[in-house]
Design a protein around this motif. Sequence first.
Motif, PDB file in Angstrom:
ATOM      1  N   SER A  59     -14.563  23.529 -20.989  1.00 29.38           N
ATOM      2  CA  SER A  59     -14.118  24.401 -19.893  1.00 29.38           C
ATOM      3  C   SER A  59     -13.218  23.632 -18.935  1.00 29.38           C
ATOM      4  N   GLU A  60     -13.521  22.373 -18.690  1.00 31.24           N
ATOM      5  CA  GLU A  60     -12.678  21.547 -17.821  1.00 31.24           C
ATOM      6  C   GLU A  60     -11.341  21.244 -18.486  1.00 31.24           C
ATOM      7  N   ALA A  63      -9.185  24.297 -18.217  1.00 35.15           N
ATOM      8  CA  ALA A  63      -8.684  24.451 -16.844  1.00 35.15           C
ATOM      9  C   ALA A  63      -7.542  23.478 -16.573  1.00 35.15           C
ATOM     10  N   GLY A  67      -3.816  24.731 -16.002  1.00 35.77           N
ATOM     11  CA  GLY A  67      -3.225  24.386 -14.713  1.00 35.77           C
ATOM     12  C   GLY A  67      -1.883  23.695 -14.856  1.00 35.77           C
TER      13      GLY A  67
END
Length: 139
Positions: A59-60, A63, A67
Amino acid sequence: MHTPDSIERQFTLLTAAARYEELRVRDALAPAGRGGSDADEPDAVSLSAPEALELLALSEVIARKAGYGRQLAVRTARATGASWSQIGAALGTSKQSAWEAHARWIEDQAEQQRRIGDDDAWAEAARDLAGPPDEVRNA
């Protein structure tokens, strides 16, 4: 152990999202509060601890990658003449917030470039393209 830094190079955004979705669906379908599988739902197998940690790390990674892609799209929007008000609206935020996030991204990228010994030319060009938050560009 899975960490974002240890798996980021292994996955593209697409492959990270696919693996994340695979684990997320298994986790969502698994019986709540129990390990293993449920006799009534033979396909619902809870995640192991390493898989749960992989899910978090993925999930990181997603992201981070999203981003970065978002800021590249902001740069493209500015290069094609979009105002910060238009960019903010497209992001569901204010022009000031959009500009501040992009300015932070530019500075983060500039710092990474400095660490590897590159000059600041890229960052200067990016800052010029970004302009102030209330400037309207003419493409």
